[in-house]
Scaffold this motif. Structure first.
Motif, PDB file in Angstrom:
ATOM      1  N   LYS A  50     -13.985  -9.674 -12.677  1.00  0.00           N
ATOM      2  CA  LYS A  50     -13.884  -8.454 -11.872  1.00  0.00           C
ATOM      3  C   LYS A  50     -14.480  -7.260 -12.621  1.00  0.00           C
ATOM      4  O   LYS A  50     -15.227  -6.461 -12.044  1.00  0.00           O
ATOM      5  CB  LYS A  50     -12.423  -8.199 -11.520  1.00  0.00           C
ATOM      6  N   ASP A 105     -15.451  -9.946  -1.615  1.00  0.00           N
ATOM      7  CA  ASP A 105     -14.354 -10.855  -1.952  1.00  0.00           C
ATOM      8  C   ASP A 105     -14.776 -11.956  -2.916  1.00  0.00           C
ATOM      9  O   ASP A 105     -13.961 -12.823  -3.246  1.00  0.00           O
ATOM     10  CB  ASP A 105     -13.797 -11.493  -0.669  1.00  0.00           C
ATOM     11  N   ARG A 131     -12.523 -16.312  -5.244  1.00  0.00           N
ATOM     12  CA  ARG A 131     -12.517 -15.605  -3.965  1.00  0.00           C
ATOM     13  C   ARG A 131     -11.143 -14.975  -3.792  1.00  0.00           C
ATOM     14  O   ARG A 131     -10.119 -15.636  -3.958  1.00  0.00           O
ATOM     15  CB  ARG A 131     -12.810 -16.532  -2.798  1.00  0.00           C
ATOM     16  N   ARG A 132     -11.139 -13.718  -3.434  1.00  0.00           N
ATOM     17  CA  ARG A 132      -9.888 -12.978  -3.274  1.00  0.00           C
ATOM     18  C   ARG A 132      -9.497 -12.939  -1.800  1.00  0.00           C
ATOM     19  O   ARG A 132     -10.264 -12.514  -0.953  1.00  0.00           O
ATOM     20  CB  ARG A 132     -10.055 -11.562  -3.828  1.00  0.00           C
ATOM     21  N   HIS A 133      -8.276 -13.389  -1.518  1.00  0.00           N
ATOM     22  CA  HIS A 133      -7.710 -13.334  -0.175  1.00  0.00           C
ATOM     23  C   HIS A 133      -6.608 -12.279  -0.152  1.00  0.00           C
ATOM     24  O   HIS A 133      -5.750 -12.255  -1.041  1.00  0.00           O
ATOM     25  CB  HIS A 133      -7.093 -14.679   0.240  1.00  0.00           C
ATOM     26  N   GLU A 154     -12.287  -1.068  -1.795  1.00  0.00           N
ATOM     27  CA  GLU A 154     -11.626  -1.122  -0.487  1.00  0.00           C
ATOM     28  C   GLU A 154     -11.304   0.285   0.014  1.00  0.00           C
ATOM     29  O   GLU A 154     -11.490   0.595   1.209  1.00  0.00           O
ATOM     30  CB  GLU A 154     -10.346  -1.953  -0.592  1.00  0.00           C
ATOM     31  N   ASP A 163      -1.972 -10.663  -2.780  1.00  0.00           N
ATOM     32  CA  ASP A 163      -3.263 -11.022  -3.367  1.00  0.00           C
ATOM     33  C   ASP A 163      -3.217 -12.491  -3.768  1.00  0.00           C
ATOM     34  O   ASP A 163      -2.416 -12.883  -4.629  1.00  0.00           O
ATOM     35  CB  ASP A 163      -3.549 -10.172  -4.607  1.00  0.00           C
TER      36      ASP A 163
END
Length: 678
Positions: free
Chosen positions: A43, A250, A268-270, A309, A329
């Protein structure tokens, strides 16, 4: 922490036992915390590119960056020239137009040039050739007729290879039908459009493919309920390949990777609601107890809004109140993991494998805890996320989009336009200087209107009470700068203005001229289409092919097949072919050449190259024959009762030849009418 893990020291204070400290240390060193730490590394490495994406997004929306907007205070113009959006939409429209053409697939399935032969069948061929030659020759030993056996073996091998090619051709046709059906059911056209739009704006798009989804279709069926015929709603579950459009915001890839093949891992970020997170328990392989524990430990969620975001929401004029959001997250990791870590996560490794080896795996974590861990289910072990660039940068994973290409041109045009507006506003009228000491009491110098009379009460007669000063207008120089950088934007993006509606006097406005210009513009997009083919279409279709080879019940569709992408090859070639056909038509538009050219066939090929059905626009031979007969009868009727033709009329001979395009009585007339002059 439990009470058994806490003891009292000599002073009566609570201390944690050594066993509990060791357990906590092991937990911190577990797979979940390590992946959480790895995600933070990925990140942080993406921060700079995020700033670029946000600048691209604002530029597409026609908004200034905060640091630029802070300098435009007071009454200064804040106009933004929206050329970036026009260029982005032009690029998006041309790519989609070339990919999804009516009646044309953007991919193909073909047999491999040299299909593999089954070793068992080759052994059988050797036995058959030996038996046939031995029986025909009456030889005692195969060594006596070895040359003849080898010749017969080659003949049988050629027959087998031809049969394998025939089966592979049928398999490719069956596989093509299956893939078309799966792509339509998955709504792949809309998903590719979403990914292509992101690639045009941010420089990179992403599609996930190769995984599976459970399709739950609701059906009504007639059944007996308590002895009474009734219709009952049932849910039919089917396993199907999954295709998903994923936002690049994402996606967190390995920062050392320069392409998809170099990826060591990818996150992958959900962001899930509480209900969505709880529903993960129904997903195969999920740890329901861990999910329940996280829900209990974080009743209001553990979601923390990222900077990108917040900026995207503000750019879209979405305002949210700060406070508990009840969201979670969840991180989905694909990549290489040590075998010992997988064993600790209760993952069963392949037989005869070393637990010290690295294995391709899929791990889901939330709040530093593993909630799902499995080996990568994709046959070739690849990561199922296909990231493709708009324009690829050497030694860089992320691509360059249209806004980044024209950022300098856009900024300069904005600055020049702001100066132009401010200058025109100031120069629209004179600046007025008033010496209030010379004016009569009560005179308002701000009340200026035509035929205004200022009353003065004295002062030096040579010194004016009111002085007018006309500012200089610099319109010509500023408009030259704006036009120059607009042309720079055309060059840097390879998207000329005529591709999105410019009608300058210098353009060739004939059909042939515009076709040549548009063909040249498409060639400039060839590299972009090639990136879409290589990094998206081929991997996506190949993943579906492997999925069907493993799970499809249709054995006729399985074979040694090859995936062909048609975006940058056949589609561009068709544009070039159309251009050349039109050029050829213009060269032969004279009586001498037209007599030796098959005009119908030429017009048919031109119509096909322009996505026009020739049967809809060209007359058939029978229609030409009927028209010729009707015209002959009309001319005979005009000749009188004696059947004489009017003076100067040519005899109507060779009607059959006329229908075939040969020289007949009315060949020139019918030929001129059936073929429009371009």
């Amino acid at each position: 922490m439990y009470e058994d893990d806490i003891e009292d020291d000599d002073n009566g204070e609570k201390i944690v036992t050594a066993a509990r400290r060791e357990e906590d240390f092991e937990e911190l060193q577990g797979l979940g915390p390590r992946l959480q730490s790895l995600f933070r590394e990925y990140k942080d490495a993406r921060n700079d590119i995020e700033d670029e994406w946000l600048a691209n997004f604002r530029q597409f929306l026609g908004q200034y960056d905060p640091e630029v907007l802070a300098k435009l205070q007071g009454s200064r113009s804040k106009i933004f020239v929206g050329l970036t959006r026009t260029k982005v939409m032009a690029a998006f429209s041309r790519i989609i137009d070339l990919l999804f053409q009516n009646g044309q697939d953007f991919f193909g399935i073909e047999p491999t040039p040299l299909p593999d032969l089954d070793p068992a069948e080759m052994v059988e061929i050797t036995k058959t050739a030996t038996a046939e030659v031995m029986e025909a020759s009456g030889a005692v030993s195969p060594t006596q007729v070895l040359d003849i056996i080898n010749e017969r073996k080659d003949e049988l091998t050629d027959e087998l290879r031809n049969e394998v090619r025939r089966r592979a051709k049928l398999a490719s046709e069956e596989m093509m039908l299956i893939l078309r059906d799966q792509l339509v059911e998955a709504g792949v056209e809309q998903k590719i459009k979403e990914a292509v739009m992101e690639s045009c704006i941010f420089g990179t798009g992403c599609i996930k493919s190769g995984t599976v989804r459970i399709d739950r279709a609701k059906r009504w069926k007639r059944s007996l309920i308590n002895g009474v015929q009734a219709h009952e709603l049932t849910v039919i579950e089917q396993v199907k390949p999954d295709i998903e459009s994923v936002s690049i915001f994402d996606i967190y890839p390995d920062p050392y990777a320069t392409c998809n093949e170099d990826l060591h891992g990818l996150f992958r970020r959900h962001v899930l609601t509480r209900r969505q997170f709880r529903d993960l328990r129904d997903m195969e392989g999920m740890d329901g107890e861990a999910i329940e524990q996280i829900l209990e430990d974080s009743p209001r969620g553990n979601y923390v809004e990222e900077d990108h975001e917040r900026v995207r929401r503000e750019a879209a004029n979405i305002r949210l109140q700060a406070g508990p959001n009840n969201r979670f997250d969840v991180l989905e990791y694909w990549g290489s993991i040590n075998g010992k870590d997988l064993i600790d996560a209760n993952v069963e490794l392949p037989k005869n494998s070393d637990d010290c080896d690295e294995f391709e795996a899929n791990v889901w974590i939330c709040a530093g805890r593993v909630i799902r861990a499995t080996l990568n289910p994709i046959p070739d072990g690849r990561i199922p996320y296909n990231c493709f660039p708009y324009e690829r940068n050497p030694h860089q994973f992320w691509g360059t989009g249209v806004p980044a290409m024209m950022r300098d041109s856009q900024s300069t045009m904005n600055a020049a336009t702001r100066i132009f507006i401010d200058n025109m506003a100031i120069a629209s009228g004179p600046m007025v200087e008033v010496n209030t000491d010379f004016l009569e009491a009560g005179e308002d110098p701000r009340d200026i209107h035509p035929w205004k009379v200022f009353l003065r009460s004295g002062g030096d007669p040579n010194a004016p009470a009111v002085r007018f000063n006309q500012p200089v207008a610099n319109a010509s120089g500023l408009t030259s700068i704006i036009e120059m950088f607009r042309r720079f934007a055309d060059e840097t993006t390879s998207l000329p203005s005529y591709t999105h509606g410019e009608t300058a006097q210098s353009l060739n406005k004939t059909a042939t001229g515009m076709s040549i210009l548009m063909g040249n513009a498409n060639i400039a997009l060839k590299s972009t289409l090639k990136n879409v083919d290589d990094f998206l279409i081929v991997p996506m279709i190949k993943s579906l092919y492997h999925w069907n080879m493993e799970w499809s019940d249709n054995e006729k569709a399985k074979g040694d097949l090859n995936i062909v992408a048609r975006g940058s090859t056949s589609l561009i070639q068709r544009e070039v072919r159309s251009q050349r056909l039109l050029q050829f038509l213009s060269l032969i538009s004279n009586p001498m050449d037209i007599a030796i050219v098959k005009r119908r066939e030429l017009l048919t090929e031109i119509a096909k190259s322009m996505d026009i059905n020739p049967e809809d626009v060209l007359k058939t031979d029978k229609e030409l024959e009927i028209e010729a007969q009707a015209q002959q009868q009309q001319m005979l009727a005009q000749g009188g009762a004696g059947g004489e033709l009017p003076a100067g009329a040519a005899p109507m001979e060779g009607i059959d030849d006329l229908s075939n395009g040969a020289a007949g009585g009315l060949q020139g007339q019918v030929g001129d009418r059936s073929g429009p002059q371009i």
